[in-house]
Design an enzyme around this catalytic site. Sequence first.
Site, PDB file in Angstrom:
ATOM      1  N   SER A  54       0.801  -1.231   0.000  1.00  0.00           N
ATOM      2  CA  SER A  54       0.000   0.000   0.000  1.00  0.00           C
ATOM      3  C   SER A  54       0.832   1.277   0.000  1.00  0.00           C
ATOM      4  O   SER A  54       0.309   2.347  -0.265  1.00  0.00           O
ATOM      5  CB  SER A  54      -0.944   0.018   1.204  1.00  0.00           C
ATOM      6  N   LYS A 127       1.112   4.495   6.781  1.00  0.00           N
ATOM      7  CA  LYS A 127       0.548   5.365   5.747  1.00  0.00           C
ATOM      8  C   LYS A 127       1.243   6.721   5.814  1.00  0.00           C
ATOM      9  O   LYS A 127       2.015   7.004   6.737  1.00  0.00           O
ATOM     10  CB  LYS A 127      -0.962   5.567   5.955  1.00  0.00           C
TER      11      LYS A 127
END
Length: 243
Positions: A54, A127
Amino acid sequence: MTDSTETVRPRRSTRTTGWKALLRDVVIIFVVAVLVSFLIKTFVARSFYIPSGSMENTLQINDRIIVNELQPKVFPLQRGDVVVFKDPGGWLPPAAPRTGNPIQQGIGAVLDFVGLGASDSDQHLVKRLIGLPGDTITCCNALGQMSVNGVPLKEPYVLLPAGQQAVSGKPFKVTVPAGKVWVMGDNRYNSADSRYHMDDPTKGFVPLSDVVGRAFVISWPVSHWSWLDNYPETFAGTERKDQ
């Protein structure tokens, strides 16, 4: 004339005494090293591995990163920081049971204790921090850009599919509540980040109390070694007027 008899006391073996002293010193050094490692892991820095794609191409699967735990505990986070955080609730599937024999599990537990292991990495997420408390984030404008507090972002770290211009396939507009942050993966079309949890009880926001720290370096493999940039030029001018 009286004879005097001297009592001769046996001397301790110098060799035996030397080994005992060496063993004592080794044990002391080992205990101190373990305690120092534990304190560093608990309060300063710890290691995590990357289990998913991701954050590609910034982070690759199975990369290892070092996380500065003094942020946000002591120093504030900045927009653009790569952050590791605990699951706010429902972002990850239940943790799989640990495998391996008791010896392997014991070694793993010791490595985790001193900060050299990272067995709980699959219980955390990594993230990029896009929005701080109070920020308004919208996506996307006519050029496919995301904006923070009305300022369009040029995001060189974003990985997009071929032929795709918009930095998010899901349009949105949010204002980050106090004590929360908004996070997104660099691999925007392969990242179940804040955008995909907007209907959850968390509304997609991550509590600052769940943030473990800021990732600042890729430590392994050696071929991937690099500092992790937070791209201050990308977020220049996004400060709110009331800051």
